[in-house]
Scaffold this motif. Structure first.
Motif, PDB file in Angstrom:
ATOM      1  N   ASP A  53     -51.324 -32.112  14.077  1.00  0.00           N
ATOM      2  CA  ASP A  53     -51.154 -30.840  14.779  1.00  0.00           C
ATOM      3  C   ASP A  53     -52.371 -29.836  14.684  1.00  0.00           C
ATOM      4  N   ARG A  54     -52.235 -29.197  15.662  1.00  0.00           N
ATOM      5  CA  ARG A  54     -53.532 -28.190  15.918  1.00  0.00           C
ATOM      6  C   ARG A  54     -53.720 -27.369  14.777  1.00  0.00           C
ATOM      7  N   GLU A  95     -48.780 -32.992  10.063  1.00  0.00           N
ATOM      8  CA  GLU A  95     -47.887 -31.933  10.757  1.00  0.00           C
ATOM      9  C   GLU A  95     -48.203 -30.577  10.154  1.00  0.00           C
ATOM     10  N   GLN A  96     -47.565 -29.587  10.812  1.00  0.00           N
ATOM     11  CA  GLN A  96     -47.570 -28.185  10.273  1.00  0.00           C
ATOM     12  C   GLN A  96     -46.380 -28.263   8.982  1.00  0.00           C
TER      13      GLN A  96
END
Length: 355
Positions: A252-253, A326-327
């Motif tokens: 994720d960004r 992931e976050q």
């Protein structure tokens, strides 16, 4: 031979008197507290007192400054004293850093020893023998740890798993939540950092005879469902360490500064190790337990790159496999601010490579 008249000052000024008084106080204090202070500290105080007495009560320092071309006038003597003072402070700082590092190592060893003793007395080592040990370091992750543990597989690649959570001095009941969700828990009485928690877990797993140790975060960023990707090449004998890579997989960004930092440090580690590295800051990995005693691991916080560099230096067969990052599920990251994190990460890389 220098005559005595040239050693002692012609008059005792107020400044010299104060200096001699302070020197006397330091020596008397060191002697009076010699039973409670360490020998090194007593010696240091006495030497400081004697040095101050020489500086303020004699002309020896003036002769020394003249020898180094710090002449009287235009602040020459003051500059000379400043140079020597800075040098002495540098030596003292080096000693303080050495003592601090030694104390930190002793504290870490004590925490590991306490955790192992509690672990052994509870009869837990037999639970991990011959299994895939899932090691989760956790600090104040009560909101996340239960969800993460519920996703853990009962077996990986046909081998049964057992979960160990190392509660690194949490104050929110992380260890209790982990135990409620079926994990075995080892505890640090104080927070030492993720690297220290992993060292404790590694020691417990080596002593317990686990086959493979898998490490992942307690905040939900790593997916337990991807564990076979890491474990299979280790169990099959292809490699001894499998590192997860978000670059080969998906992430994720993150903030722009952190993404640039990851790129920079990947290139730095690749350059100094002459090994292509795609993700040096990922804690999701599987390692054959017999390899762990070969690695010198000292980092308390910036431990991901240390592990990778140590494995490369020791010639441990390894590979990177694609994984997802992931976050985190809840809460905020415990990583320091970007600048401090970058400096700490760079320091860990350089120190690991140079030692």
């Amino acid at each position: 031979m220098i005559p005595l008249a040239g050693i002692f000052p012609a008059e005792l000024t107020a400044l010299r008197a104060v200096g001699l008084a302070v020197a006397l106080i330091l020596v008397v204090y060191a002697i009076a507290r010699r039973r409670t202070l360490r020998n090194a500290d007593v010696l240091l105080l006495i030497l400081a007192g004697l040095a101050l007495a020489i500086v303020t009560g004699t002309e020896i320092v003036n002769g020394l400054l003249s020898a180094f071309s710090f002449e009287k006038g235009n602040g020459g003597r003051i500059l000379g004293l400043a140079v020597f003072a800075i040098f002495i402070l540098f030596i003292i700082c080096l000693r303080a850093l050495s003592v601090g590092a030694r104390n930190s190592r002793q504290l870490s060893a004590a925490l590991e020893g306490l955790a192992w003793e509690e672990f052994r007395q509870a009869g837990l080592p037999a639970r991990f023998k011959g299994k895939v040990a899932i090691l989760v370091p956790a600090y104040n992750e009560a909101e996340n740890i239960g969800v993460v543990l519920d996703q853990m597989p009962a077996e990986v690649c046909g081998v049964r798993t057992e979960i160990l959570v190392v509660d690194d001095g949490s104050r929110d009941g992380t260890g209790d939540v982990a135990a409620e969700h079926g994990a075995l828990v080892a505890r640090h009485v104080t927070n030492r950092g993720g690297g220290a928690a992993l060292r404790t877990g590694y020691r417990l797993m080596v002593e317990s005879g686990a086959e493979v140790v898998v490490t992942l975060d307690a905040d939900g960023q790593h997916l337990p469902s991807e564990m076979p990707r890491l474990v299979e090449p280790v169990l099959s004998g292809e490699v001894d360490v499998a590192h997860g890579s978000r670059v080969l997989g998906h992430a994720d960004r993150n903030t722009r500064s952190r993404e640039l930092g990851i790129v920079f440090f990947n290139r730095l580690v690749s350059f100094i190790t002459r090994t292509h590295v795609t993700d040096c800051s990922n804690g999701y990995r599987a390692v054959r337990t017999t390899v762990l005693p070969l690695l010198v691991l000292r980092q308390e916080q910036f431990h991901t790159s240390e592990f990778m560099i140590e494995a490369i230096k020791r010639g441990v067969p390894a590979k990177e496999v694609p994984i997802t990052v992931e976050q985190r599920l809840h809460g905020h990251s415990k990583k320091p601010a970007v600048m401090r994190y970058g400096l700490g990460f760079a320091n860990a890389i350089v120190r690991t490579w140079l030692r």
